[in-house]
Design a protein around this motif. Sequence first.
Motif, short mmCIF file in Angstrom:
data_model
loop_
_atom_site.label_atom_id
_atom_site.label_comp_id
_atom_site.label_asym_id
_atom_site.label_seq_id
_atom_site.Cartn_x
_atom_site.Cartn_y
_atom_site.Cartn_z
N VAL A 213 17.41 25.14 -82.63
CA VAL A 213 17.04 26.06 -83.79
C VAL A 213 15.99 27.17 -83.47
O VAL A 213 16.27 28.28 -83.72
N VAL A 231 10.77 25.99 -91.21
CA VAL A 231 11.36 24.90 -90.36
C VAL A 231 10.72 23.39 -90.52
O VAL A 231 9.85 23.08 -90.36
N ILE A 251 24.21 28.57 -86.22
CA ILE A 251 23.09 28.69 -86.96
C ILE A 251 22.75 30.12 -87.12
O ILE A 251 22.38 30.81 -88.07
N ILE A 255 21.86 32.37 -90.77
CA ILE A 255 20.73 32.95 -90.92
C ILE A 255 21.19 34.61 -91.31
O ILE A 255 20.54 35.28 -92.04
N ILE A 270 15.16 25.71 -93.05
CA ILE A 270 16.01 25.31 -92.05
C ILE A 270 15.53 23.61 -91.93
O ILE A 270 14.20 23.35 -91.78
N VAL A 283 20.58 24.96 -94.17
CA VAL A 283 20.07 26.55 -94.22
C VAL A 283 19.94 26.96 -95.60
O VAL A 283 20.85 26.98 -95.98
#
Length: 360
Positions: A213, A231, A251, A255, A270, A283
């Motif tokens: 991530v 996060v 990911i 985003i 996240i 997400v």
Amino acid sequence: MKKLIFYKQDKKVQYMISVLLVCTVSLIGLFIHHLTGYRVVAFMLLVTVSFLAMSLDILPVLVAALLSALIWDFFFIPPRFTFTVGTPEDRILLSMYFIVALINAVLTFKIRQMEKEVKSKDEKANAVKFYNTLFNSLSHELRTPITTIIGSTDNLQSNTQKLSDADKAELLAEISVASLRLNQLVENLLNMSRLESGILQVKKDWCDISELVYKTLQRLEPNLQHYRIDVHIPEHLPLFKLDFGLMEQVIYNLIINVTQHTSADTQITIHANGVGDTLVLTVADNGNGFPEDEIGKVFNKFHRMKGSGSGGTGLGLSIVKGFVEAHQGTVKLENLPVRGSRFTIEIPTQTSNVNRLKNE
């Protein structure tokens, strides 16, 4: 009725199938003709020829039509077991049977040919539409970063003495952002080609989700300057066996999708967790969410929401879906109760407690 598909490359197989099916129906007719009459057997054979015409080439069907007429004449029309036809009525009936069987076989075959032609035209039309969509989308999306790079580079080269350090830094930043955007477009096209061609290979290895991530967020740092990132990853989350590169792209695209459809100062959350041997990754954002009629379409290739501004080719989310499914996982989109939306990925995979032991 569902059509049977035979191997048309082998004509011998088709002839064998036509003869075998006609003989089988004739054998059934021998057992029941004393109950139904020989005219019903003719109907059964005619239906058989029609069925074969739906599946085989024209010559094996014509053979079946001729064979069925001869069998009906020899085994069923009085006097039986001869090719002699007893009455003028039966002679006319036999002639009509043969003519109808031939016409039916030819017409059915012609209809099949027309269906193939129509299907071929539709496929060509869809292909043209597909490439027009691709061309129109890419012609705009590629032109924008390329124009930015050329313009900024030209300013740097031709106005070196006139530009302040702040102006030069700004132009270099624009080149950097445009280059990253151009690189992402090319990556998405290559990834979609891999998915479409079926040559995508998932190379799984032990992955630290936290590293996955944060590395992705580092790549996206220029795009996220005006967004709030939150996060949530448990400290003792185990390692998961995944393809690091593919999941990084998943990911990244999720985003990027948020940044394209929400305003500045949106919060992006996240969250990652393990449920048994399943990775659950979400997400979410606190933007305006998606129209309900769009939720089922967002993963379609080249789909862009109505009224969406410029930016994006409509490939990002379809690649997300393809890469997640390559891991035997699922991805879904839902609107949150108050506001915003959330993408949820679930991937069943192997886990390792090495990461947990390392943190204890």
